[in-house]
Design an enzyme around this catalytic site. Structure first.
Site, PDB file in Angstrom:
ATOM      1  N   SER A 210      56.438  23.852  93.210  1.00 26.02           N
ATOM      2  CA  SER A 210      55.682  24.050  91.976  1.00 26.02           C
ATOM      3  C   SER A 210      56.000  25.413  91.362  1.00 26.02           C
ATOM      4  O   SER A 210      57.164  25.739  91.148  1.00 26.02           O
ATOM      5  CB  SER A 210      54.189  23.880  92.271  1.00 26.02           C
ATOM      6  OG  SER A 210      53.429  23.912  91.084  1.00 26.02           O
ATOM      7  N   MET A 211      54.991  26.235  91.118  1.00 28.59           N
ATOM      8  CA  MET A 211      55.222  27.549  90.519  1.00 28.59           C
ATOM      9  C   MET A 211      56.011  28.458  91.451  1.00 28.59           C
ATOM     10  O   MET A 211      56.573  29.471  91.003  1.00 28.59           O
ATOM     11  CB  MET A 211      53.892  28.202  90.147  1.00 28.59           C
ATOM     12  CG  MET A 211      53.130  27.493  89.040  1.00 28.59           C
ATOM     13  SD  MET A 211      54.058  27.334  87.492  1.00 28.59           S
ATOM     14  CE  MET A 211      54.190  29.048  86.992  1.00 28.59           C
TER      15      MET A 211
END
EC number: 3.1.-.-
Length: 975
Positions: A210-211
């Site tokens: 993800s991030m």
């Protein structure tokens, strides 16, 4: 209602807008339609279950994890040691565990796992365990003589909300660069490395979820990054192209900085980036309901020589979509990731990885279907030419344009030969169920200088009546996948003959092969407008081929989903069940559909999407590739799937539920202030203003919402909008072929003109729901107040009769509150936290005024109507500010004592705070002249325009415009 110009004198009578019976009926109809649309979109998003190739099929996993905290990585090495921690994963019974309880043993190759938004360091365990099991228990399956076990380090960020806060993302990147430095220094002290004299690691492989994938790319742009310490990055569901939320300006600025830095570095042909760094972005596709899979695209950031984006439905022997969280533990994917990492490492090199060319070739082999254009360069490249152990004089020659069909052991001869023409119009295709066979591509007809092309075959799903899903023949299943190859004439240049040899050990085994100049791809010109009225129909049948391609160059919008119905006779004793490959050429998304005799298949793709840069030179077609047994006829019916289309709207336009309502509220306030042009004017109520706006201007609004998002798709208009944007983060591409539409709804297809009006109507319904909730709360407060007065005889003083509020700007209590909040914002808390407090104060203001308005409507009507409208605007500003508050409270919860190092601009809250306090004194802005009126109306008009035009991608700036408005209104209250 009659609209009039501004009066020259206050004595002129003004006909104020009212709520007529006819107007109420019209508005009620709009509200009902809006609520109905909201219910439909919500219900389809929640209740609609994916089917067929979109069905989740990840297998569960187990492991024996242990984590060793790296206590030596303390404040001597990083200033963030008190907030974050570093761990080393150890699979029990496999990896070397610490000696004497705390002495860590490092003898492998370092990998650093970076968790995503609110992610845990323990998420590394799935892939780390797979690597340990594969290396220690199945080392013979690893096609890499220089492989070594992996040391998985993982960062503990205390489940920070990286997606909401730019400073948090920057802190993580700074910390990880320090961690990389420390990790490499640990290997210099490793006894295992000292004893073996192996080259010390000079780089660390980064694996981000993800991030965490964005943090990985950010690391390489920072001053504390060690040059050449990272050359391999793997990301899982990471939004590379654009930020998933736009509540924080720092996030958007970091995205702009990172992508600009990477683009520049990759365009420099002599840079370390271009010649060494690889990035592979893997997304779970349609099942990812946390962020749109479109955002994971690397196009325009990383060239194909250094990376690509792929989908889990594309990856051979995986063939399943995966949701945002499951992508780190899905059994099939973690095995493939572990195997890829083990096959690209090189323990004999200081960088501990193979060259960029090898890493990318392996990446295409593991993570692409093998049928993409980019994979052609990886086929028939075996440099070890040799003579096959086949007697060419004993082979059977297969004529051109003849379909070779083998489906029993009796039909197999010694071998089959295909003579290659010099024409590039010919191609070779072969599909087989055989697990092992030999196929040689020879440079002369005598069988010398041959390449064994077995490794150039792609694995495709096994399709018979026993298989329901593509994953039934994925990794770990008992059924082996089919193998398929398609080579065009240019790839066959230089070869003179193809020789196939194999043996059929099972009754159901088969081979289909053909060397021909047949064009197996047909083009259908049907577009969305035609398809919405008349479904596309077609029959496919060809006794002399088994592959049929169908391209739809006018179907390219990711916003529209389709339904494909297939019908064929199941009575024929076929070698396999028909199947279909659905694919787009960029990004590399493939889905496999196993067809039944009469079945329906949902077609959803990630192709041209809102807010994602578009290269207008690439092929945008939706492509369908059918594998059909010879003699079988399939009937097709393609139509629009409205249910799935509506379901997928929510994830791509979630932020519109904040920006569009704010735009409407600002428009209504503008309408209210249009009539409130003097101290003696009437300030109409919010619902009256909204209903009259709909009644008088709905045609113009709907025309703008329908045509506007499509009309701006011109490079000149997009450039103009960029220069009109006060923050201008999304710069127009210097490439004339790249088009980046970050404005309005980011639409490109004229067929989706209705999306703007749909969200507008839904937003109107939301506003009325919230307004009625406020009215209900006010009604309850009035009843409670009346009861208190009746039974206790306590009366509340009339604030307008208290003359002290006219003399003092603020009372002592308010001054103390202003000083306290100001000091807190400047020293410790973010201004967003103060905004939440201010919102509560404004709610109390409205409740208090409701009581006084109930007593004396004529006296308090204007003040109450004004405060309710201001509260409506404040409520929709809360979602913009709340994420930063969540990050702040999270830091406070883990006792991170350092001051919140961003968002301490007192001016970002002062106007709103001061205006709210003036509201609590029952003050209302005083419009004394035309200039005052013009300024207020202009700012409100600009807020409405900006919120709709730029708001989705710049929500944080919408708040700042609102704050400027509040400053002007505050100034008008003290005139």
């Amino acid at each position: 209602m009659v609209q009039i110009d501004l009066p020259a004198e206050s004595a002129v009578r003004i006909r104020y807008p009212t709520l007529t019976k006819k107007l109420r009926k019209r508005s009620t109809l709009v509200i009902i339609v809006g609520l109905l649309l909201l219910c439909i979109i919500t219900s389809t998003h929640i209740s609609h279950n994916f089917s067929g190739s979109d069905t989740p099929k990840c297998r569960s996993i187990y492991m024996y994890p242990s984590y060793a905290r790296i206590d030596g990585f303390d404040s001597r090495h990083t200033k963030l040691a008190k907030k974050y921690h570093l761990y080393l994963y150890r699979e029990q019974g496999k990896d070397k565990e610490p000696k004497h309880g705390d002495e860590i043993q490092l003898d492998g190759i370092p990998v650093l796992f970076i968790p995503g938004n609110a992610g845990s360091f323990k998420q590394a365990r799935s892939i780390a365990a797979a690597s340990a099991n594969l290396y220690f228990d199945h080392k013979s399956t690893i096609q890499n003589s220089n492989a070594k076990n992996m040391d998985y380090f993982t960062a503990d960020f205390n489940e920070d909300f990286t997606a909401f806060h730019g400073q948090t993302m920057l802190d993580q990147a700074v910390y990880l660069n320090d961690a990389v430095r420390y990790i490499l220094s640990m290997y210099a002290q490793s006894a295992a490395y000292k004893e073996s004299n192996r080259p010390l690691p000079k780089s660390v492989i980064l694996l981000g979820h993800s991030m965490g994938g964005i943090v990985a790319r950010l690391m390489l742009t920072l001053p504390n990054h060690i040059p050449e310490s990272v050359n391999t990055i793997l990301t899982l569901s990471s939004p590379h192209s654009t930020a998933p939320v736009t509540f924080d300006g720092d996030i958007l600025k970091l995205y702009d900085r990172v992508n600009s830095y990477w683009t520049s570095a990759m365009n420099d042909m002599g840079s370390y980036f271009r010649n060494n760094v690889s990035v592979i972005s893997i997304t779970g596709g349609i099942l990812d309901d946390i962020l749109p899979a479109d955002y994971t695209n690397l196009q325009g950031i990383v060239p194909e020589s250094n990376g690509f984006t792929t989908f889990t439905t594309t990856i051979p022997e995986l063939w399943t979509p995966i949701d945002h969280l499951a992508i780190v533990w899905c059994d099939q994917l973690r095995y493939l990731l572990a195997k890829y990492i083990l096959e690209i490492v090189n323990d004999d090199a200081g960088g501990k990885t193979a060259t960029l060319d090898i890493r990318m070739r392996k990446g295409r082999k593991f993570f692409l279907s093998g049928l993409e254009r980019i994979t052609d360069a990886d086929k028939l490249i075996d440099k070890n030419l040799s003579a096959p152990a086949v007697d060419f004089s004993d082979t059977e020659s297969v004529p051109e344009n003849h379909l070779l069909v083998l489906n029993s052991s009796e039909s197999m001869s010694t071998g089959y030969a295909f003579n290659i023409s010099k024409s590039v119009d010919y191609s070779f295709e072969m599909l087989t169920s055989l697990v092992q066979f030999d196929i040689f591509f020879c440079k002369d007809i005598y069988g010398k200088d041959c390449i064994n092309g077995f490794s150039s075959f792609s694995k495709v799903p096994h399709s018979t009546s026993l298989q329901k899903f593509p994953t039934d023949s994925s990794w770990g299943e008992s059924v082996s996948p089919f193998r398929f190859i398609s080579l065009n004439g240019s790839l066959l240049q230089g070869f003179q003959i193809i020789v196939f040899q194999g043996s059929m050990k099972k009754k159901e085994d088969f081979v289909l092969a053909k060397y021909s100049d047949d064009k197996s791809i047909e083009t259908a010109s049907d577009g969305l407008w035609k398809l919405s009225l008349f479904p596309f129909r077609m029959s496919l049948k060809n006794k002399h081929s088994f592959v049929h391609g169908l391209a739809f160059p006018n179907l390219w919008s990711s916003l529209i989903s389709f339904n494909l119905k297939t019908t064929f006779s199941d009575e024929i004793d076929s070698m396999f069940r028909p199947m279909m490959r659905q694919y787009v050429n960029n990004p590399y998304e493939t889905k496999w559909h196993l067809l039944a005799a009469s079945s329906s298949h949902e077609i959803n793709m990630h192709n041209i999407s809102p807010f994602i840069p578009l290269d207008d030179t690439i092929d945008k077609s939706l492509n369908l590739m059918f594998f059909i047994p010879p003699g079988e006829e399939i009937s097709l019916r393609l139509s629009i799937n409205w249910k799935l289309t509506l379901k997928m709207l929510y994830i791509r336009f979630r932020l519109a539920f904040a920006s569009i309502p704010i735009s409407i509220i600002a428009l209504v306030l503008c309408y209210q202030f249009y009539y409130y042009d003097s101290p003696d004017s009437k300030f109409i109520s919010f619902d009256t203003g909204l209903m009259n706006v709909l009644n008088n201007h709905s045609l113009l609004i709907f025309l703008f919402l329908s045509v506007g998002p499509i009309a701006i798709n011109h490079k000149a208009i997009l450039t103009l909008l960029h220069y009109l944007d006060p923050i201008s983060l999304s710069k127009p591409s210097s490439d004339s072929h790249m088009l980046n539409n970050n404005y309005m709804l980011g639409l490109r297809e004229t067929f989706v003109w209705w999306i703007g009006p749909v969200f507008f109507i839904i937003s109107v319904a939301l506003l009325f729901i919230i307004l009625r909730l406020i009215n209900v709360i006010e009604f309850a407060v009035i009843k409670i107040s009346s009861a208190i007065t009746r039974y206790t005889r306590i009366t509340f003083p009339d604030p307008l009769n208290d003359m002290t509020h006219h003399k003092l700007l603020f009372n002592n209590r308010q001054l103390l509150g202003v000083c306290f909040i100001s000091l807190g914002v400047m020293v410790y808390v973010p201004y967003q936290f103060a905004f939440i407090l201010v919102s509560l104060i404004q709610m109390w203001n409205c409740m208090k005024l409701a009581v006084f308005t109930n007593r004396n409507n004529a006296k308090y009507s204007n003040i109450h109507n004004y405060n309710v409208s201001f509260l409506m605007l404040t409520i929709f500003m809360i979602p913009i500010n709340a994420p930063i508050v969540v990050v702040f409270l999270r830091n406070f919860a883990i006792r991170w004592e350092t001051a919140f190092r961003s968002h301490h601009n007192f001016l970002a809250i002062a106007p709103t705070l001061l205006l709210t306090l003036r509201n609590s004194q029952c003050n209302i802005p005083i419009i004394k002249n035309r200039m005052n009126w013009l300024i207020v109306v202009s700012i409100l008009g600009y807020l409405s325009f900006y919120s709709f035009m730029y708001g989705i991608r710049n929500l944080y700036w919408v708040y700042h415009i609102s704050n400027i408005l509040n400053g002007v209104l505050f100034f008008l209250t003290i005139l």
